[in-house]
Design a protein around this motif. Structure first.
Motif: not given
Length: 192
Positions: A39-52
């Motif tokens: 899969q393509q590499e995606v730079d997402i952190s758990a903190d960023a997802l929670q903040k979204a």
């Protein structure tokens, strides 16, 4: 003679019914096949997802959410698997009947196909209750699944990140209170 025919028909029905149940039962291989692969590499952190999710609730107060997070497109491109894990009503306690499912997830994560890869464990709710309450409940439920995987099933915790999205990503937006919206999602972030 008719009793034997009836008994034979009942046995055949039981076998066909059992076979159909076993075909629809969740398996470790089904989880592995859904989560593994390039899969393509995606730079997402758990903190960023929670903040979204938190920002989405603040930006769209009340029940008028667009049912889409800014990071949704990035998440959709990743290998993932949705599974129903039952919790006691209004709590983060995993119901005993769901421990088999959590065990299957652990078995899959222990295989060479997935070992060492990083995963989000994402909790989702239906739209009953306030969005803020549902977000908190989904966070606690995702944390409960992570804790069970780490403590009971010995999955290395450094590869698992719990995130709650509440009702911000309904699986069936046309039926926001439907049970299908209450789920846990595993998202593979690959090797980090």
């Amino acid at each position: 003679m008719n009793r034997f025919l009836l008994a034979g028909a009942a046995a055949a029905l039981l076998v066909s019914t059992t076979a159909s149940f076993s075909q629809t039962k969740l398996s470790r291989n089904e989880i592995i096949n859904s989560l593994q692969g390039a899969q393509q590499e995606v730079d997402i952190s758990a903190d960023a997802l929670q903040k979204a999710a938190i920002d989405n609730i603040q930006k769209y107060p009340g029940a008028n959410s667009p049912n889409s997070l800014p990071l949704a497109d990035k998440l959709a491109s990743l290998r993932q698997f949705n599974v129903e894990i039952t919790f006691h009503f209004d709590s983060a306690n995993i119901a005993p009947e769901s421990y088999e499912t959590v065990g299957l997830i652990a078995d899959a994560l222990h295989t060479p196909y997935l070992a060492g890869q990083t995963f989000f464990i994402v909790g989702h709710t239906d739209a009953k209750g306030t969005r803020e309450y549902n977000l908190e409940l989904s966070i606690k439920r995702a944390q409960a699944v992570r804790e069970a995987l780490v403590t009971t099933f010995q999955v290395p915790g450094e590869y698992l990140f719990a995130v709650g999205l509440g009702e911000e990503q309904l699986r069936d937006p046309a039926n926001p209170d439907a049970a299908v919206n209450r789920r846990v999602q595993l998202i593979n972030l690959g090797y980090k």
